[in-house]
Write an enzyme that holds these catalytic residues in place. Structure first.
Site, PDB file in Angstrom:
ATOM      1  N   HIS A  84      13.980 -24.676   1.709  1.00  0.00           N
ATOM      2  CA  HIS A  84      14.037 -24.155   0.409  1.00  0.00           C
ATOM      3  C   HIS A  84      13.546 -23.836  -0.480  1.00  0.00           C
ATOM      4  CE1 HIS A  84      18.028 -22.383  -1.731  1.00  0.00           C
ATOM      5  NE2 HIS A  84      17.393 -22.881  -3.402  1.00  0.00           N
ATOM      6  N   ARG A 170      23.881 -18.826 -14.829  1.00  0.00           N
ATOM      7  CA  ARG A 170      22.250 -18.803 -15.259  1.00  0.00           C
ATOM      8  C   ARG A 170      21.314 -18.058 -15.004  1.00  0.00           C
ATOM      9  NH1 ARG A 170      21.091 -23.551 -10.681  1.00  0.00           N
ATOM     10  NH2 ARG A 170      18.471 -23.561 -12.076  1.00  0.00           N
ATOM     11  N   SER A 185      21.709 -26.767  -7.456  1.00  0.00           N
ATOM     12  CA  SER A 185      22.189 -26.134  -7.299  1.00  0.00           C
ATOM     13  C   SER A 185      21.774 -25.650  -5.436  1.00  0.00           C
ATOM     14  CB  SER A 185      21.663 -24.839  -7.987  1.00  0.00           C
ATOM     15  OG  SER A 185      21.161 -23.361  -7.082  1.00  0.00           O
ATOM     16  N   LYS A 189      24.605 -26.103  -1.818  1.00  0.00           N
ATOM     17  CA  LYS A 189      24.035 -25.825  -1.079  1.00  0.00           C
ATOM     18  C   LYS A 189      23.948 -25.753   0.522  1.00  0.00           C
ATOM     19  CE  LYS A 189      21.185 -22.351  -3.065  1.00  0.00           C
ATOM     20  NZ  LYS A 189      21.553 -22.407  -4.651  1.00  0.00           N
TER      21      LYS A 189
HETATM   22  N1  URA Z   1      16.771 -21.971  -6.264  1.00  0.00           N
HETATM   23  C1  URA Z   1      18.430 -21.821  -5.849  1.00  0.00           C
HETATM   24  O1  URA Z   1      19.347 -22.299  -5.291  1.00  0.00           O
HETATM   25  N2  URA Z   1      18.986 -23.389  -7.407  1.00  0.00           N
HETATM   26  C2  URA Z   1      18.068 -22.917  -8.545  1.00  0.00           C
HETATM   27  O2  URA Z   1      18.294 -23.872  -9.998  1.00  0.00           O
HETATM   28  C3  URA Z   1      16.673 -22.989  -8.381  1.00  0.00           C
HETATM   29  C4  URA Z   1      16.042 -22.134  -6.878  1.00  0.00           C
END
Ligand code: URA
Length: 447
Positions: A84, A170, A185, A189
């Site tokens: 990510h 956001r 965040s 996930k």
């Molecule tokens: N990617 C995400 O999933 N969340 C964030 O807050 C920043 C980048």
């Protein structure tokens, strides 16, 4: 004991740490509607301004992860590794990396987000492909991971619904730049999608949410610490984001560039970051012991066409039109474009391209959202004809604007001209990947 939203907002506004009751009420309230959008936005802004300590960040991550179902994938025998990014401009690495890693023997269950602030989002890019579905049932997700070893999905009403709502707010309330919010965040996930290990691309620079190396490093350390403490071996690369990554910014344009990369024709900066992250995934997944061995297998998957084939399978499996790979004109596009030059009357070098400004201009053209209900236009965006260090001949074009609404063109042009600096001296080159951050616990589980 119940607490009112306004009490929780006031505690954070006044600089107190939230406890597990506050955090649970907040996240439950976001999901069930007890926290309405203006209260949620107020608390998000209070968190941005007052921060959160590591205990609060852990509580928030955990509560968000548990806001929906947590998937486990014991039936999958391949190592399940995801990556990510903390967000950048022109960052289409996931589109290249997921099929590439799958072609090299990993399983990649990937849950991504939409555009956030001035940065683009993997889901918006994938949805530029006609028919591509980023919401699939859990059954299809599992089947796809068994059959083609990769899936790219979004948060849903079932899986991390809290991030889905918070993310959308956001994006349009200037509440992205916060280490605890970014950690919660991303990790909520990643920890809910069923992976064995995680690789993070933590970006710093004017196109990232962390403007300098120091804050990028703090974010990387916080992400690695929380993720490792929650049982996932995690490794982070600290990468520079001081100009858009690759040459395309905008959803369809970025899909085209990802296809070029999978064909072996990608720009060097984009391939460097992709290979570095994918190498880390192969090592963390235990498929290779040395980086050079891992890199060879990645290059072989590109050269043989296996990675491009895997992208075709991904598109096909999620309902998309995979003929776009052979004919990119099937992707949404605009026939209106304009090349911008800076009117230089002698050859000069590009010394700066303000990545954040490029991202904001792409949003302004329609590639991102202005409010939570905005519809993204996949066809618009920016094409960089020059990158930092390139020579620009007299009046030579530096960027091409792909636009739909002619009223926006003048604004885009004016802003881009201010975002580019040319000078007589060729600038020094700085490394793109500057550090590797991991915990002993993660490396212990590596081999
Ligand atoms: N990617 C995400 O999933 N969340 C964030 O807050 C920043 C980048």
């Amino acid at each position: 004991m119940r607490r009112l939203p306004q009490e929780i907002i006031a505690r954070k506004r006044d600089g107190y740490a939230l406890d597990h009751v506050d955090v649970k009420e907040f996240i439950d309230g976001v999901v069930n509607g007890d926290f309405c959008d203006y209260q949620t936005s107020a608390l998000l802004m209070a968190i941005v301004l007052q921060g959160m300590d590591s205990k609060e960040t852990g509580l928030l991550t955990n509560a968000m992860m548990r806001s929906g179902r947590i998937i486990e994938l014991p039936e999958i025998s391949r190592p399940k590794v995801d990556k990510h990014s903390t967000g950048g401009v022109g960052d289409k690495v996931s589109l290249i990396l997921a099929p590439l890693a799958a072609a090299c023997g990993l399983c990649v269950p990937m849950m991504s987000g939409r555009g956030l602030g001035h940065t683009g989002g993997t889901l918006d890019k994938l949805e530029a492909i006609p028919g591509f579905r980023t919401q699939i049932s859990e059954e299809s997700y599992r089947r796809q991971l068994q059959e083609i070893h990769q899936a790219m999905i979004g948060q849903s009403n079932d899986i991390v619904p809290a991030d889905r709502r918070l993310y959308a707010l956001r994006d349009v309330t200037a509440t992205v730049e916060s280490i605890p919010l970014i950690c919660a965040s991303i990790l909520s996930k990643k920890l809910a999608e069923g992976i064995d290990a995680l690789v993070l691309d933590v970006k710093f620079g004017n196109g990232a949410f962390m403007a300098d190396e120091d804050s990028g490093r703090k974010l990387a350390e916080a992400l690695v610490d929380i993720s490792t403490s929650m049982g996932k071996p995690t490794s982070a690369l600290l990468t520079r984001m001081d100009q858009p990554l690759g040459r395309m910014v905008g959803n369809s344009l970025e899909v085209i560039e990802a296809i070029d990369c999978l064909r072996g024709n990608g720009p060097s900066d984009l391939m460097e970051v992709t290979y570095a992250l994918c190498t880390e995934m192969l090592i963390l997944g235990g498929l290779h012991k040395s980086r050079s061995e891992a890199k060879k297998s990645l290059e072989a998957a590109i050269n043989s066409g296996a990675a491009l084939h895997a992208f075709r399978e991904l598109i096909n499996s999620q309902g998309g039109d995979c003929t776009v790979i052979d004919d990119v004109s099937r992707l949404p596009h605009t026939n209106q474009n304009k090349e911008i030059n800076l009117g230089n009357d002698k050859p000069l070098y590009v010394t700066s391209l303000d990545a954040k400004e490029f991202g904001l201009v792409a949003c302004l053209l329609g590639a991102g959202r202005v409010n939570a209900d905005s519809i993204v236009d996949p066809s618009v965006g920016l094409e960089l004809l020059k990158k930092i260090g390139d020579r620009v001949d007299t009046h030579e074009g530096i960027v091409r604007i792909h636009y739909k609404d002619a009223k926006l063109l003048g604004h885009a042009e004016e802003r881009l001209k201010r975002a580019i600096i040319l000078s007589e001296k060729k600038p020094e080159r700085y490394p793109l990947v500057i550090d590797h951050i991991f915990s002993e616990e993660s490396t212990g589980k590596r081999t």
